[in-house]
Design a protein around this motif. Sequence first.
Motif, PDB file in Angstrom:
ATOM      1  N   TYR A 167      -8.934   1.384  -6.454  1.00 48.55           N
ATOM      2  CA  TYR A 167      -7.388   1.891  -6.145  1.00 48.55           C
ATOM      3  C   TYR A 167      -6.979   2.525  -5.105  1.00 48.55           C
ATOM      4  N   SER A 168      -8.134   3.391  -4.587  1.00 52.16           N
ATOM      5  CA  SER A 168      -7.915   3.920  -3.215  1.00 52.16           C
ATOM      6  C   SER A 168      -8.035   3.067  -2.279  1.00 52.16           C
ATOM      7  N   ASN A 169      -8.525   1.826  -2.101  1.00 54.08           N
ATOM      8  CA  ASN A 169      -8.502   0.739  -1.219  1.00 54.08           C
ATOM      9  C   ASN A 169      -7.179   0.190  -1.204  1.00 54.08           C
ATOM     10  N   TYR A 170      -6.714   0.057  -2.499  1.00 59.53           N
ATOM     11  CA  TYR A 170      -5.162  -0.582  -2.286  1.00 59.53           C
ATOM     12  C   TYR A 170      -4.270   0.318  -1.629  1.00 59.53           C
ATOM     13  N   GLU A 171      -4.333   1.663  -1.861  1.00 51.43           N
ATOM     14  CA  GLU A 171      -3.447   2.624  -1.086  1.00 51.43           C
ATOM     15  C   GLU A 171      -3.695   2.445   0.406  1.00 51.43           C
ATOM     16  N   ALA A 191       0.766  -1.169   0.144  1.00 51.77           N
ATOM     17  CA  ALA A 191      -0.137  -0.010  -0.291  1.00 51.77           C
ATOM     18  C   ALA A 191       0.995   1.264  -0.097  1.00 51.77           C
ATOM     19  N   ALA A 192       1.981   1.217   0.868  1.00 54.34           N
ATOM     20  CA  ALA A 192       2.810   2.562   0.778  1.00 54.34           C
ATOM     21  C   ALA A 192       3.488   2.736  -0.485  1.00 54.34           C
ATOM     22  N   ASN A 193       3.715   1.452  -0.833  1.00 57.62           N
ATOM     23  CA  ASN A 193       4.768   1.646  -2.360  1.00 57.62           C
ATOM     24  C   ASN A 193       3.656   2.298  -3.157  1.00 57.62           C
ATOM     25  N   MET A 194       2.408   1.922  -3.442  1.00 54.41           N
ATOM     26  CA  MET A 194       1.730   2.315  -4.456  1.00 54.41           C
ATOM     27  C   MET A 194       1.457   3.946  -4.237  1.00 54.41           C
ATOM     28  N   ARG A 195       1.354   4.264  -3.150  1.00 57.44           N
ATOM     29  CA  ARG A 195       0.992   5.857  -2.890  1.00 57.44           C
ATOM     30  C   ARG A 195       2.380   6.410  -3.161  1.00 57.44           C
ATOM     31  N   CYS A 196       3.415   5.994  -2.852  1.00 52.56           N
ATOM     32  CA  CYS A 196       4.673   6.597  -2.825  1.00 52.56           C
ATOM     33  C   CYS A 196       4.986   6.853  -4.539  1.00 52.56           C
ATOM     34  N   LEU A 197       4.688   5.650  -5.172  1.00 53.85           N
ATOM     35  CA  LEU A 197       5.221   5.677  -6.521  1.00 53.85           C
ATOM     36  C   LEU A 197       4.387   6.526  -7.495  1.00 53.85           C
ATOM     37  N   GLY A 205      10.084  -3.312  -2.779  1.00 50.95           N
ATOM     38  CA  GLY A 205      10.923  -2.184  -2.990  1.00 50.95           C
ATOM     39  C   GLY A 205      10.788  -1.259  -1.546  1.00 50.95           C
ATOM     40  N   ASP A 206      11.940  -0.523  -1.585  1.00 47.63           N
ATOM     41  CA  ASP A 206      11.831   0.542  -0.563  1.00 47.63           C
ATOM     42  C   ASP A 206      12.026   1.908  -1.354  1.00 47.63           C
ATOM     43  N   PHE A 207      10.840   2.561  -1.541  1.00 41.16           N
ATOM     44  CA  PHE A 207      10.752   3.906  -2.068  1.00 41.16           C
ATOM     45  C   PHE A 207      10.763   4.969  -1.116  1.00 41.16           C
ATOM     46  N   SER A 208      10.747   4.917   0.185  1.00 40.80           N
ATOM     47  CA  SER A 208      10.639   6.136   1.031  1.00 40.80           C
ATOM     48  C   SER A 208      11.752   7.054   0.846  1.00 40.80           C
ATOM     49  N   LYS A 209      12.930   6.844   0.222  1.00 46.63           N
ATOM     50  CA  LYS A 209      13.876   7.981  -0.061  1.00 46.63           C
ATOM     51  C   LYS A 209      13.868   8.506  -1.468  1.00 46.63           C
ATOM     52  N   VAL A 210      12.960   7.788  -2.275  1.00 42.43           N
ATOM     53  CA  VAL A 210      12.842   8.142  -3.617  1.00 42.43           C
ATOM     54  C   VAL A 210      11.867   9.155  -3.795  1.00 42.43           C
ATOM     55  N   HIS A 211      12.126  10.682  -4.236  1.00 41.34           N
ATOM     56  CA  HIS A 211      11.379  11.498  -4.330  1.00 41.34           C
ATOM     57  C   HIS A 211      10.898  12.165  -5.703  1.00 41.34           C
ATOM     58  N   THR A 212      11.800  11.652  -6.718  1.00 40.00           N
ATOM     59  CA  THR A 212      11.632  11.987  -8.277  1.00 40.00           C
ATOM     60  C   THR A 212      11.777  10.751  -9.104  1.00 40.00           C
ATOM     61  N   ARG A 213      11.183  10.873 -10.265  1.00 38.48           N
ATOM     62  CA  ARG A 213      11.443   9.986 -11.312  1.00 38.48           C
ATOM     63  C   ARG A 213      12.958   9.706 -11.774  1.00 38.48           C
ATOM     64  N   HIS A 236       7.237   0.709 -14.723  1.00 39.08           N
ATOM     65  CA  HIS A 236       8.754   0.276 -15.245  1.00 39.08           C
ATOM     66  C   HIS A 236       9.318  -0.373 -14.332  1.00 39.08           C
ATOM     67  N   LEU A 237       8.700  -1.269 -13.365  1.00 38.20           N
ATOM     68  CA  LEU A 237       9.242  -1.853 -12.304  1.00 38.20           C
ATOM     69  C   LEU A 237       8.931  -3.569 -12.425  1.00 38.20           C
ATOM     70  N   THR A 238       9.587  -4.326 -12.111  1.00 37.28           N
ATOM     71  CA  THR A 238       9.104  -5.779 -11.414  1.00 37.28           C
ATOM     72  C   THR A 238       8.190  -5.844 -10.605  1.00 37.28           C
ATOM     73  N   ILE A 239       7.472  -6.934 -10.738  1.00 38.41           N
ATOM     74  CA  ILE A 239       6.404  -7.062  -9.786  1.00 38.41           C
ATOM     75  C   ILE A 239       7.180  -7.166  -8.332  1.00 38.41           C
ATOM     76  N   ASP A 240       8.254  -7.971  -8.451  1.00 38.01           N
ATOM     77  CA  ASP A 240       9.014  -7.919  -6.972  1.00 38.01           C
ATOM     78  C   ASP A 240       9.412  -6.497  -6.260  1.00 38.01           C
TER      79      ASP A 240
END
Length: 81
Positions: free
Chosen positions: A29-33, A1-7, A61-69, A52-56
């Motif tokens: 989709y909102s429910n997924y997030e 859920a967190a990854n979906m929102r972050c991405l 993945g940890d996207f907490s420190k990613v802020h831009t494409r 453009h990511l694998t399902i894994d």
Amino acid sequence: AANMRCLREIYDYSQEDVSRLIHVARQTYSNYERGKGLPDTPTLLYLSEVYHLTIDQLLFGDFSKVHTRDDLIREHAARSE
């Protein structure tokens, strides 16, 4: 859920944008997030194509420190080496 929102935020998409791209209702989709539902396999495939990511990577993945494409691209390239 967190990854979906972050991405989604990294890509500057609205929930409506993503729901249209992955062929589900915005509320679904909102429910997924919010962690109130889980995407099925076809939906995960659509999400992996959108970002453009694998399902894994999408799931674990940890996207907490990613802020831009650009950050996301660099992160992905570094892990591929």
